[in-house]
Motif scaffolding. Structure first.
Motif, PDB file in Angstrom:
ATOM      1  N   ASP A 100       0.824  -1.213   0.066  1.00 25.84           N
ATOM      2  CA  ASP A 100       0.062  -0.172  -0.013  1.00 25.84           C
ATOM      3  C   ASP A 100       0.882   1.259   0.032  1.00 25.84           C
ATOM      4  O   ASP A 100       0.547   2.233  -0.734  1.00 25.84           O
ATOM      5  CB  ASP A 100      -0.955  -0.004   1.442  1.00 25.84           C
ATOM      6  N   ASP A 101       1.821   1.229   0.851  1.00 30.11           N
ATOM      7  CA  ASP A 101       2.618   2.340   0.949  1.00 30.11           C
ATOM      8  C   ASP A 101       3.592   2.709  -0.320  1.00 30.11           C
ATOM      9  O   ASP A 101       3.677   3.780  -0.809  1.00 30.11           O
ATOM     10  CB  ASP A 101       3.635   2.270   2.064  1.00 30.11           C
ATOM     11  N   ARG A 279      12.669   5.523  -0.535  1.00 30.59           N
ATOM     12  CA  ARG A 279      11.745   5.511   0.633  1.00 30.59           C
ATOM     13  C   ARG A 279      10.442   5.121   0.383  1.00 30.59           C
ATOM     14  O   ARG A 279       9.457   5.510   1.125  1.00 30.59           O
ATOM     15  CB  ARG A 279      11.742   6.834   1.231  1.00 30.59           C
ATOM     16  N   GLY A 280       9.894   4.348  -0.881  1.00 28.57           N
ATOM     17  CA  GLY A 280       8.650   4.216  -1.213  1.00 28.57           C
ATOM     18  C   GLY A 280       7.861   3.413  -0.069  1.00 28.57           C
ATOM     19  O   GLY A 280       6.556   4.002   0.203  1.00 28.57           O
ATOM     20  N   GLY A 281       8.356   2.538   0.570  1.00 29.99           N
ATOM     21  CA  GLY A 281       7.651   1.870   1.561  1.00 29.99           C
ATOM     22  C   GLY A 281       7.936   2.072   3.178  1.00 29.99           C
ATOM     23  O   GLY A 281       7.428   1.572   3.879  1.00 29.99           O
ATOM     24  N   ALA A 282       8.659   3.324   3.029  1.00 28.35           N
ATOM     25  CA  ALA A 282       9.320   3.686   4.540  1.00 28.35           C
ATOM     26  C   ALA A 282       8.389   4.237   5.564  1.00 28.35           C
ATOM     27  O   ALA A 282       8.693   5.620   5.699  1.00 28.35           O
ATOM     28  CB  ALA A 282      10.748   4.151   4.209  1.00 28.35           C
ATOM     29  N   VAL A 283       7.577   3.808   6.102  1.00 25.90           N
ATOM     30  CA  VAL A 283       6.452   4.265   7.144  1.00 25.90           C
ATOM     31  C   VAL A 283       6.612   3.266   8.363  1.00 25.90           C
ATOM     32  O   VAL A 283       6.898   2.120   8.037  1.00 25.90           O
ATOM     33  CB  VAL A 283       5.300   4.603   6.771  1.00 25.90           C
ATOM     34  N   PRO A 284       6.369   3.856   9.510  1.00 23.37           N
ATOM     35  CA  PRO A 284       6.621   2.737  10.663  1.00 23.37           C
ATOM     36  C   PRO A 284       5.710   1.704  10.557  1.00 23.37           C
ATOM     37  O   PRO A 284       6.071   0.617  10.858  1.00 23.37           O
ATOM     38  CB  PRO A 284       6.341   3.719  11.825  1.00 23.37           C
ATOM     39  N   GLU A 285       4.329   1.969  10.159  1.00 24.90           N
ATOM     40  CA  GLU A 285       3.462   0.737  10.005  1.00 24.90           C
ATOM     41  C   GLU A 285       3.988  -0.259   9.292  1.00 24.90           C
ATOM     42  O   GLU A 285       3.799  -1.422   9.421  1.00 24.90           O
ATOM     43  CB  GLU A 285       2.123   1.416   9.677  1.00 24.90           C
ATOM     44  N   LEU A 287       6.905  -1.154   8.332  1.00 18.88           N
ATOM     45  CA  LEU A 287       8.079  -1.938   9.245  1.00 18.88           C
ATOM     46  C   LEU A 287       7.588  -2.877  10.348  1.00 18.88           C
ATOM     47  O   LEU A 287       8.247  -3.737  10.470  1.00 18.88           O
ATOM     48  CB  LEU A 287       9.189  -0.853   9.860  1.00 18.88           C
TER      49      LEU A 287
ATOM     50  N   ARG B 115       4.128  11.927   3.111  1.00 19.53           N
ATOM     51  CA  ARG B 115       5.249  11.047   2.508  1.00 19.53           C
ATOM     52  C   ARG B 115       6.726  11.756   2.344  1.00 19.53           C
ATOM     53  O   ARG B 115       7.677  11.021   2.072  1.00 19.53           O
ATOM     54  CB  ARG B 115       4.915  10.128   1.407  1.00 19.53           C
ATOM     55  N   PRO B 136      14.755  10.111   6.826  1.00 17.53           N
ATOM     56  CA  PRO B 136      13.945   9.419   7.833  1.00 17.53           C
ATOM     57  C   PRO B 136      12.589   8.628   7.245  1.00 17.53           C
ATOM     58  O   PRO B 136      12.096   9.057   6.206  1.00 17.53           O
ATOM     59  CB  PRO B 136      13.601  10.860   8.441  1.00 17.53           C
ATOM     60  N   LEU B 137      12.006   8.032   8.158  1.00 17.24           N
ATOM     61  CA  LEU B 137      10.437   7.549   7.914  1.00 17.24           C
ATOM     62  C   LEU B 137       9.639   8.687   7.527  1.00 17.24           C
ATOM     63  O   LEU B 137       9.664   9.553   8.210  1.00 17.24           O
ATOM     64  CB  LEU B 137      10.140   6.534   9.001  1.00 17.24           C
ATOM     65  N   SER B 138       8.478   8.205   6.701  1.00 15.48           N
ATOM     66  CA  SER B 138       7.329   9.249   6.625  1.00 15.48           C
ATOM     67  C   SER B 138       6.241   8.605   7.086  1.00 15.48           C
ATOM     68  O   SER B 138       6.176   7.927   7.777  1.00 15.48           O
ATOM     69  CB  SER B 138       7.305   9.895   5.446  1.00 15.48           C
ATOM     70  N   TYR B 139       4.948   9.299   6.931  1.00 16.48           N
ATOM     71  CA  TYR B 139       3.807   8.864   7.419  1.00 16.48           C
ATOM     72  C   TYR B 139       2.789   8.336   6.576  1.00 16.48           C
ATOM     73  O   TYR B 139       2.745   8.673   5.127  1.00 16.48           O
ATOM     74  CB  TYR B 139       3.007  10.065   8.019  1.00 16.48           C
ATOM     75  N   LYS B 140       2.319   7.202   6.873  1.00 16.97           N
ATOM     76  CA  LYS B 140       1.412   6.481   5.992  1.00 16.97           C
ATOM     77  C   LYS B 140       0.067   7.212   5.284  1.00 16.97           C
ATOM     78  O   LYS B 140      -0.356   8.167   6.216  1.00 16.97           O
ATOM     79  CB  LYS B 140       0.819   5.358   6.988  1.00 16.97           C
ATOM     80  N   VAL B 141      -0.374   7.076   4.305  1.00 16.90           N
ATOM     81  CA  VAL B 141      -1.405   7.737   3.843  1.00 16.90           C
ATOM     82  C   VAL B 141      -2.379   6.769   3.979  1.00 16.90           C
ATOM     83  O   VAL B 141      -3.674   7.407   4.496  1.00 16.90           O
ATOM     84  CB  VAL B 141      -1.510   7.955   2.375  1.00 16.90           C
ATOM     85  N   TRP B 142      -2.431   5.524   3.712  1.00 17.79           N
ATOM     86  CA  TRP B 142      -3.718   4.688   4.000  1.00 17.79           C
ATOM     87  C   TRP B 142      -4.146   4.761   5.472  1.00 17.79           C
ATOM     88  O   TRP B 142      -3.354   4.494   6.292  1.00 17.79           O
ATOM     89  CB  TRP B 142      -3.198   3.102   3.653  1.00 17.79           C
TER      90      TRP B 142
END
Lengths: 314, 314
Positions: A100-101, A279-285, A287, B115, B136-142
């Motif tokens: 999704d990310d 950084r396409g998939g790089a969000v905390p959720e 990971l 993102r 750094p990590l970014s924030y999910k949209v979904w």
């Protein structure tokens, strides 16, 4: 003994998997003392491959009892899959952890490249708005013909999002997908000839390396846009840079490059490209989700149950 | 005589409408010679208002035969609508000319801000990737809860796009819309308390000026994101800048500002904002569509037919 997991991190990335550290005993060749390590290396059955750490014949030779390689990425081009197959070693990937990310990011890069958002942000931050007047017009998203090269879990999600943005979708993959009704093109060049934007989300293999070559990009044309969230080496990067510099393709939104973290300097001067540091998939959720998927794979392996995200080794 | 259109451009924008120039005879107070102009000013029945050229009592006094003001923008805050109503002057706006493109842009700003795409692009162009390591990590949209402040033609289109991106939608407007099933909040502050992201696409009026005030932004909270594609003065910009600088809201994607082209300098130093020079609808196709809509309005006016995009003067 059963829950020992070989932890292989030879990537440049500073990544930790705290949820897995809590659950399994890691054997790390980079930090173990020689004596304890050599006694266990011959018995370890499962390997956790961090980021793009190479797993090749030489790696596998060191661990003769290996039965499974657990990857932490969606694409596994750093793992010699043919060699794993030859040795009967099973392989898992990140499953849909990043899907999704990565799809959101592809859509963000597409809109940003067409509508010139990052370039406009630079324009404002440089103080140019009050001095130079209006920033140039950009390109409409609605009605664009988008070609998806690689209709896997990420490609499907990109398609769904872009349909809501009024784009029409076509795709290329090894063979037509049974449950996908978008027009299929047997070659990526044919696809490129029939679209305005090419979104690259293929797996990188020996067959797909440089699949986006000069001919494909020329087929995409002067107004054509490339979005790459797959792997840098899917595109002949040198040729892409030449064509972008000469204005023979219209622009690019790039999250991946052939020699990361090196980005071709010529791109820095271009206003029609968006450059992103993988950084396409790089969000905390995502990971967290990745760790859940890896835990499920490792536990299934030790319990002799079906693996969650095993890939087919052809 | 019937097809004379008063062409009013007192905006800072260098805009031309070639399709209209071909079709109507323009009377331009800024370029006409005094003698020819004064003889026609008293008889002209329709005024074309370019960009945000002010139309107020003083303007209207100069043209006593005016019956219609044709606006070239979606928002008409530069036109004194109460005064037009009092004088029985009808007003049209840009209709849906910019709606799809403004919606696309809002979605682009939202993804970019969450993102961190423009920030990542700056990071790469500064050569930081090879030096500083991972961005750094970014924030999910979904899964994000998005509040739409202003559910008009643009707000509806934004909602549709964001649903495909896995966001849940709620909205605020003067009253609940009959054919919209998303949760409605009677106040924008209540809306802000219940969402992660506030997308501002209201019309700017005396009632909505600074409607996004400190309390609303505090209700949105430390992780909250604002996207503004409406008008700068919908937000109390000074307060927004303070809250962004202190980290009391999470970030912002801004296409509009209170004193364009002036952008508050404090924002230039922030990595969690995307700054855009009022370009939400600025693609060639929307400018063509705008001209078609204005032509249709002017022709309908002269033919005594219903206007295409007349607004209700309450």
């Amino acid at each position: 003994m059963a829950s020992i997991v070989l932890y292989l991190n030879n990537s440049a990335k500073d990544i930790t998997f705290p949820l897995l550290e809590d659950r399994f005993q890691f054997l790390n060749p980079n930090t173990s003392s020689d004596s304890s390590f050599s006694s266990l290396a011959g018995t370890v059955r499962i390997l956790l491959c961090v980021a793009n750490s190479p797993v090749n014949s030489e790696t596998l030779d060191k661990y003769p009892s290996l039965e499974c390689v657990v990857g932490s990425t969606t694409g596994l081009n750093h793992i010699d899959l043919a060699e794993c197959r030859r040795r009967g070693i099973r392989v898992t990937n990140a499953g849909d952890a990043f899907a999704d990310d990565a799809a959101d990011y592809a859509v963000g890069l597409l809109i940003d490249t067409l509508r010139r958002i990052s370039a406009a942000d630079r324009f404002v931050r440089a103080g140019s708005w009050a001095v130079k007047g209006q920033f140039p017009l950009s390109y409409k998203v609605w009605g664009k013909r988008v070609g998806i090269a690689g209709m896997g879990s990420i490609g499907r999600r990109i398609s769904k999002r872009l349909q809501a943005l009024g784009c029409s979708i076509a795709y290329n993959s090894r063979k037509p997908k049974a449950n996908i009704s978008f027009p299929f093109y047997a070659s990526v060049q044919e696809l490129a000839s029939n679209v305005d934007i090419l979104v690259v989300c293929l797996a990188l293999t020996n067959e797909t390396r440089h699949i986006i070559n000069r001919d494909v990009m020329k087929a995409l044309g002067k107004e054509g846009i490339i979005v790459n969230i797959g792997r840098g080496s899917l595109i002949d990067e040198k040729e892409m840079v030449k064509l972008l510099v000469k204005g023979e393709i219209g622009g690019a939104g790039l999250d991946v490059f052939e020699n990361e973290p090196v980005v071709p300097q010529e791109l820095y001067a271009l206003g029609n490209v968006v450059l992103s540091p993988h950084r396409g998939g790089a969000v905390p959720e995502s990971l967290l989700r990745l760790q859940e998927i890896m835990i499920a794979n490792i536990e299934a392996f030790f319990a002799n149950k079906p693996l969650l995200s095993e890939i087919e080794l052809e």
